[in-house]
Scaffold this active site. Sequence first.
Site, PDB file in Angstrom:
ATOM      1  N   ARG A 131      18.487  -8.783 -32.844  1.00 36.51           N
ATOM      2  CA  ARG A 131      18.233  -8.228 -31.519  1.00 36.51           C
ATOM      3  C   ARG A 131      18.223  -9.363 -30.489  1.00 36.51           C
ATOM      4  NH1 ARG A 131      18.355  -3.481 -28.674  1.00 36.51           N
ATOM      5  NH2 ARG A 131      16.398  -2.937 -27.686  1.00 36.51           N
ATOM      6  N   THR A 412      25.624   2.765 -27.847  1.00 36.10           N
ATOM      7  CA  THR A 412      25.391   1.794 -28.914  1.00 36.10           C
ATOM      8  C   THR A 412      26.428   2.161 -29.963  1.00 36.10           C
ATOM      9  OG1 THR A 412      23.089   1.559 -28.298  1.00 36.10           O
ATOM     10  CG2 THR A 412      23.578   1.200 -30.615  1.00 36.10           C
ATOM     11  N   THR A 430      24.594  -3.135 -30.359  1.00 32.83           N
ATOM     12  CA  THR A 430      24.604  -2.577 -29.007  1.00 32.83           C
ATOM     13  C   THR A 430      24.709  -3.632 -27.910  1.00 32.83           C
ATOM     14  OG1 THR A 430      23.358  -1.080 -27.546  1.00 32.83           O
ATOM     15  CG2 THR A 430      22.061  -2.653 -28.801  1.00 32.83           C
ATOM     16  N   LEU A 431      25.230  -3.155 -26.758  1.00 30.70           N
ATOM     17  CA  LEU A 431      25.103  -3.889 -25.491  1.00 30.70           C
ATOM     18  C   LEU A 431      24.063  -3.202 -24.613  1.00 30.70           C
ATOM     19  CD1 LEU A 431      28.896  -4.386 -24.661  1.00 30.70           C
ATOM     20  CD2 LEU A 431      27.296  -6.242 -25.154  1.00 30.70           C
ATOM     21  N   ASN A 432      23.494  -2.115 -25.087  1.00 28.82           N
ATOM     22  CA  ASN A 432      22.608  -1.171 -24.414  1.00 28.82           C
ATOM     23  C   ASN A 432      23.451  -0.140 -23.666  1.00 28.82           C
ATOM     24  OD1 ASN A 432      20.304   0.150 -23.762  1.00 28.82           O
ATOM     25  ND2 ASN A 432      19.784  -1.118 -22.021  1.00 28.82           N
ATOM     26  N   SER A 483      13.552  -1.452 -29.641  1.00 31.00           N
ATOM     27  CA  SER A 483      14.789  -0.690 -29.854  1.00 31.00           C
ATOM     28  C   SER A 483      14.498   0.623 -30.580  1.00 31.00           C
ATOM     29  CB  SER A 483      15.753  -1.532 -30.688  1.00 31.00           C
ATOM     30  OG  SER A 483      16.873  -0.764 -31.063  1.00 31.00           O
ATOM     31  N   SER A 484      15.447   1.528 -30.493  1.00 31.16           N
ATOM     32  CA  SER A 484      15.374   2.784 -31.253  1.00 31.16           C
ATOM     33  C   SER A 484      16.383   2.806 -32.400  1.00 31.16           C
ATOM     34  CB  SER A 484      15.694   3.966 -30.328  1.00 31.16           C
ATOM     35  OG  SER A 484      14.794   4.014 -29.260  1.00 31.16           O
ATOM     36  N   GLY A 504      22.809   6.411 -29.654  1.00 33.03           N
ATOM     37  CA  GLY A 504      22.176   7.554 -28.994  1.00 33.03           C
ATOM     38  C   GLY A 504      20.848   7.236 -28.342  1.00 33.03           C
ATOM     39  N   GLY A 505      20.522   5.931 -28.160  1.00 36.28           N
ATOM     40  CA  GLY A 505      19.271   5.588 -27.484  1.00 36.28           C
ATOM     41  C   GLY A 505      18.087   6.232 -28.167  1.00 36.28           C
TER      42      GLY A 505
HETATM   43  N1  GLY Z   1      19.624  -0.218 -26.460  1.00 35.05           N
HETATM   44  C1  GLY Z   1      19.343   0.867 -27.319  1.00 35.05           C
HETATM   45  C2  GLY Z   1      18.349   0.562 -28.363  1.00 35.05           C
HETATM   46  O1  GLY Z   1      18.263  -0.568 -28.801  1.00 35.05           O
HETATM   47  O2  GLY Z   1      17.628   1.420 -28.781  1.00 35.05           O
END
Ligand code: GLY
Length: 602
Positions: A131, A412, A430-432, A483-484, A504-505
């Site tokens: 991360r 993501t 991810t880049l977010n 993060s999720s 999917g955040g």
């Molecule tokens: N940016 C999405 C996550 O890390 O959950």
Amino acid sequence: MNKRVAPYSLLLLFAVAVASCKTQSPTVSTADTRVKESQGVYQYRDEDPTVKPFFSDRVGVTGRNGMVASAHPEASQVGLDILKAGGNAVDAAVAVQFALAVVYPGAGNIGGGGFMVYRESAGKSYSLDYREKAPGQATQNMYLDSAGNVRQGLSISGHLASGVPGSVDGMVEAHKRFGKLSWAQVVQPAIDLAEKGFAMTERDATGLNRIKTDLNTINPNKTYFLKTAVPTDTTTWHKGDLLIQRDLAKTLQRIQARGRAGFYEGETARLLAEEMVRGKGLITEEDLKNYHSVWRDPIQATYKNYNVITMPPTSSGGVALVQMMRFTEPYPLRRWGWNRDSTVQVMIEAERRVYADRAKFLGDPDFVKVPATQLMSPDYLRTRWTDFSWAKATDSRSVRGGTIPGYESLETTHFSVVDKAGNAVSITTTLNGGYGSRVVVGGAGFFMNNEMDDFSVKPGAPNMYGLIGNQANAIAPNKRMLSSMTPTILEKDGKLFMVVGTPGGSTIMTSVYQTVLNVIEHGMTMQQSVNALKFHHQWLPDKTIFENGAFSDATIDALKSRGYILEKLSNTLGRMDCVLIRPDGSYEGASDPRADNTARGY
Ligand code: GLY
């Protein structure tokens, strides 16, 4: 050593569930007509023949020697080629991560971060946290004005939005520890794709066209992600256009030649730091040199005869997944049927409680004490379930736990790999937001993340997707943002069973939860489970969003009568890429039909 969470007491929760049934019995189908497993294929049956639980009728890909499922056909092909060349699952995963950075710039990356869960064929499991981190000069209030108000957009767009990238270090670490082929060999396919170009899909072209204005505004020097650099020009990308990325090819060559030093030191680090100075960002060459990914003990938790191996904090996903599965475990979901009102009600109530906990307790474990073990413990979960009632939806305002989470980015990406020996990799990266901060590093040719927005920039203030947090996820120098992402592997009776994950955040955890339950409770194939329509509740806002068709009219009526607020989505949930090990040992690769996702196996 791997941490094993003590097996959950079924009796304990079941007692609570039964007690909760006193006022009103759940709707239980009298005959188990909804699950037919002839030839292992789930047949959906309902009173309403117009209900179709699947987004599409795509069928899974079968293989016996290896399987790769990712967001892009080119990247899945790269992974498959590496497996065929004798690489193991980690070699293929590293190659896919770099290939996605080229062919899927909206979320694939070297300018972002991610998580890997790895299970060796011999049975030992690992997780790697790569991360992003806040830059050394970051401060808790860096996105607030002098009156303490959030300066809108700064954590989302432009140079100040980026954390220090972790992806390259993560890949170097993973390959150093478990790779079999040479580093040069696994990086080469991405270099080829960047140098020679690849034919864009319709979705690739639309994605870049959509961000044209931002690309022009944020990157005054021409970037090759624009067909032309003129903001008013109407020239747009089309399906089949060749995207050639020469600067990125050179960056990847430096990474290939020097490993982590090819990114975190020398030319790439200099270009990145210069880009930050140009745009008043905070990341320095020192930050880059100091970045290191971390091996963490994966969460391991039992559910019936399954073992769930998933990502610990800095992700909230693993804790949440285990909590949700354990809330659900005592209930006869299979007998009730897929997405019947009782099934959905229990799942919604589990989700409500889990997201309240997420907001209150979760953050970077290197900075705050995260009570992960307690949050997943039977005693704790039992206390969380005491206010469950069949008669009425729990009011989210009465659920204590924290502040209001909202929707995160869908941009993501996840990929799953299994090799011939049965080694398995589950990676979410991810880049977010889509294309991250939209900053392209001048001369180095890749997008930077906007992951700083995953911090709680101010307690109680929602981020771009409505996410709210507290002190546990406050910004601090060198801290990782919560993060999720939920890369997960399941064992059944001690053997590799499933590799699963999605972007999917904040909807990641609930999509993984449903995808797993669809297979192990409802008897779906892996691909059917990916195809299956999904729903999501996240405590607050207190409503359940669902893909069109996910609920029958009967389910909708029953849930509404108990006070549930339901909202049909015009878009979709999840982009799952998964692998299932069938009873005969063959692999079923499942890719999400909602986008360009592709499974390749042999
Ligand atoms: N940016 C999405 C996550 O890390 O959950």
